[in-house]
Design an enzyme around this catalytic site. Sequence first.
Site, short mmCIF file in Angstrom:
data_model
loop_
_atom_site.label_atom_id
_atom_site.label_comp_id
_atom_site.label_asym_id
_atom_site.label_seq_id
_atom_site.Cartn_x
_atom_site.Cartn_y
_atom_site.Cartn_z
N ASP A 172 -2.34 -14.53 16.29
CA ASP A 172 -3.00 -14.20 15.00
C ASP A 172 -4.27 -14.91 14.66
OD1 ASP A 172 -2.95 -13.06 12.40
OD2 ASP A 172 -1.61 -14.52 11.50
N ASN A 220 0.89 -2.43 12.29
CA ASN A 220 -0.49 -2.52 12.60
C ASN A 220 -1.06 -0.88 12.40
OD1 ASN A 220 -0.37 -5.14 14.96
ND2 ASN A 220 -0.98 -5.32 12.83
C1 FPP Z 1 -3.71 -10.26 14.86
O1 FPP Z 1 -4.97 -10.96 14.36
C2 FPP Z 1 -4.04 -9.60 16.13
C3 FPP Z 1 -3.64 -8.10 16.25
C4 FPP Z 1 -3.15 -7.49 15.26
C5 FPP Z 1 -4.30 -7.83 17.57
C6 FPP Z 1 -3.82 -8.86 18.66
C7 FPP Z 1 -4.47 -8.32 20.02
C8 FPP Z 1 -5.09 -8.71 20.98
C9 FPP Z 1 -5.14 -10.20 20.90
C10 FPP Z 1 -5.53 -8.03 21.97
C11 FPP Z 1 -4.71 -7.06 22.87
C12 FPP Z 1 -4.99 -6.87 24.00
C13 FPP Z 1 -4.37 -6.35 25.13
C14 FPP Z 1 -5.11 -6.37 26.40
C15 FPP Z 1 -3.08 -5.78 25.12
P1 FPP Z 1 -5.48 -10.38 12.90
O2 FPP Z 1 -6.52 -9.53 12.98
O3 FPP Z 1 -4.29 -9.99 12.11
O4 FPP Z 1 -6.21 -11.57 12.34
P2 FPP Z 1 -6.50 -12.11 10.74
O5 FPP Z 1 -5.46 -12.34 10.32
O6 FPP Z 1 -7.32 -13.08 10.94
O7 FPP Z 1 -7.18 -10.75 10.28
#
Ligand code: FPP
Length: 235
Positions: free
Chosen positions: A14, A62
Amino acid sequence: MKREIPANIAIIMDGNGRWAKAKGLPRTKGHLQGSENIRIIAKEANKLGIKNLILYAFSTENWARPEEEKNYLFQLPKLFFGKYIDELKRENIRVSAIGEYEKFPASTVSVINKAIEETKNCTGCNLCLAVNYGGRREIMLAAKQMAEDYKKGIVEEINEDCLSDYLMTEVKDVDLLIRTSGEVRVSNFLLWQIAYAEMMFVDCAWPDFSVEELHKCLEAYQYRDRRFGGLKNEN
Ligand code: FPP
């Protein structure tokens, strides 16, 4: 260190968006940096002898994100494996995936399947990506299939071990669940498998979750007293 390292670790990656915002960058840059960090942490987990590293890359929730962000996330496996699949293979890291990722664009699906195929004989850490994954849905699908097999006589007795065998994960019990970025919730990740997991919520965002941060979590895990509902271990 007092005890063995956990065999099975799950991470809720996250804070990519906040990481990017704090640097004045678009959210997508946070996801890109987050995917770069998968390489670092997977290599270290493998080096440490961790058997399974399960990473929450895209949840069933998501889909509610803006189209532009989702489209970017769909591209990341291509970028990631394009750059690192040879290195993962050299490192003996096996790639696997859970979740209904076949609902992703066909080109993303084929890249993920290719990575799984190319690393299928690797015997080191299993880097398992949870893609279009939701814990409740996983349990529901498992229960549905188990009930169908019960009706057909394929399953003789319904019990916890039996349901567990129908789950998507190879691993039935997570030892350590880590969530980055200061949020203290589980967000529908591996609901069955974390029944007795130790939980760690760390403040840094996923792109900043370094090898040192991983070591700190492992050290803290080793000093936790895991009782599994029994009595305190005095050893
Ligand atoms: C949550 O952070 C993260 C995600 C929803 C995506 C996670 C994906 C990756 C790290 C990359 C995946 C890559 C591969 C190769 C499968 P957020 O966007 O919710 O963060 P925030 O809460 O700060 O907005």
